[in-house]
Motif scaffolding. Sequence first.
Motif, PDB file in Angstrom:
ATOM      1  N   ILE A  17       0.835  -1.200   0.000  1.00  0.00           N
ATOM      2  CA  ILE A  17       0.000   0.000   0.000  1.00  0.00           C
ATOM      3  C   ILE A  17       0.876   1.259   0.000  1.00  0.00           C
ATOM      4  N   PHE A  19       3.822   1.353  -1.163  1.00  0.00           N
ATOM      5  CA  PHE A  19       4.526   1.387  -2.433  1.00  0.00           C
ATOM      6  C   PHE A  19       3.696   2.067  -3.530  1.00  0.00           C
ATOM      7  N   ILE A  20       2.357   1.966  -3.424  1.00  0.00           N
ATOM      8  CA  ILE A  20       1.518   2.672  -4.421  1.00  0.00           C
ATOM      9  C   ILE A  20       1.845   4.154  -4.400  1.00  0.00           C
ATOM     10  N   TYR A  23       5.024   4.778  -6.152  1.00  0.00           N
ATOM     11  CA  TYR A  23       4.850   4.598  -7.595  1.00  0.00           C
ATOM     12  C   TYR A  23       4.172   5.803  -8.241  1.00  0.00           C
ATOM     13  N   ALA A 245      -1.680   4.502  -9.963  1.00  0.00           N
ATOM     14  CA  ALA A 245      -1.199   4.664  -8.587  1.00  0.00           C
ATOM     15  C   ALA A 245      -1.765   5.940  -7.968  1.00  0.00           C
TER      16      ALA A 245
END
Lengths: 277, 267
Positions: A17, A19-20, A23, A245
């Motif tokens: 989560i 990492f979204i 991104y 994202a």
Amino acid sequence: MLSPALVSLALFLVAPILFIAVYSFWIRTAEGLDVPAFQFGNWIAVATDYYYWLGLWGSFKLALITTISCAIIGYPAAYFLARIQFSNKVLLLFLLFLPFWISYIIRTMAWISVLGRTGALNTMLISLGIIDEPLKMLYNDFSVIMGLVYFLLPYMIINIYVSLDGIDRNLEASARTLGCSPWQTFREVTLPLSLPGLGAGCMLCFVLAAGSYVTPRLLGGPDTLFFPDLIYEAIISQLDWPTGAVLSVILLLSLGLLVAVYNRFMSLSDIYRSFAR
Amino acid sequence: MSATLESRAALWLLGLFSVAVYIFQFAPIAVVMLLSFNGSRSGAFPMEGLSLQWYEKLFANDSILQAFQTSIVLALGCSLVATAVGVMAAIALVRYQFKAKNGISTLISLPLLVPEVVLGVALLMFLKLMGVYRSFGMLLLGHTVLALPFVVLVVQARLVGLRQNFEEAALSLGANRLQTFREVTLPLISPAILGGFLFAVAISFDNITATLFWKKPGIETVPTKIFAMLRTSISPEINALGSVMIIVTILLPLIGGFVVRRFSRGR
């Protein structure tokens, strides 16, 4: 003993989560590769595109109508279930939860057979002579809301029921002895005491409705705009992950904010309690 | 205190309303099951006699059977892992005192509150970073995370209701912690473990939204297969498939509930 659970959640839930968000700042090169970067291009592109805001509003509008409908339909039913003296009450609660268990996609699909041109409702109304031409009830916002209310109503009812069931009946009796009418008793005593359940139910319904993809996809029409669809299109169809994202973070933050505000005033544990029953 | 005529009438109205709510909850399912026995060639209303033709078509459809196989393997696999991990977490949360317990409870329940679309995107992106692409493995991992909170909640509820005397007695009679767990705790919570396992199977078997993000194009689970069928052309055998799903998804928790109740009597 906790560590397997914590490690797997940290690795496959929390980290992804977060990492979204990372991104969403990455840059998409001309060759279609996403490379690490820190720039606001994706965010600005989304923020300045009116279409995404329409999509967000579309989901929130559907969720709001669904939540209000669930509250209006669910409260009287929950009240009845909490107050009725019936030896087989467990059976009634069980029956309420039976559709809850039935496959979600089937319950959504069922509405196509109910509301469609040659569906159960049109066939019935025509054979009764109430209408001559089939009504257009499917593939619009109405059918989406029907589908959402249908699948979320049990969540609402159980939350209100738990709350009503926990109210000390002596409080209502005292109010009556002190001269309140039944309606006054309800308004001044029962309703305020059941607000935590109602609030929990509303929050749950709103979050689940605003985040739902399959119901609006199957029951909605060409002009039904909803946010999760934009995410799906960006990620799976257009493979534009940086945009996807950004959209995911927007959905998560807006719904997370709602949960946080709710949690500030009422406890989230009310919701977990109703899940555990 | 005697109920007044007015409030009795109100209760009747509420009762009627509640009956309508129950009809609302069951009618659409009844329509699907009714249509699955439709004898007409189109499969739509009006019904023309009863027939099993759609079930015959269904069981002759290889791609649907393939989807069933995928769904079953996936559900059993992820439920085994989720149960093992979830039971341990539940025991730790109930039986041991430590800081940050509330935070951990919230963390475990997180998959319930994060929109499934976001969960789908998150795992997809994160695993690609590690070189894992949309695949059965990703489905297995994702479904395990989705099912975990339900296992923990079910087992936790049972453990809270279980008095600690039995464990304390075993310990004071000289059993070590492991023995106590194996001989006392485990048998006592085994119905809840089975219940949690079946819960996890049901969650996985029913999941669609996140699955759409994680599955490899071409692989279908039963729900995504239905989703695809509904979006292309609605073939009538879908009602037969729906009825089979209704039976499966009702039976699983029923068996689970029965087992839990049956064995927790002898407390």
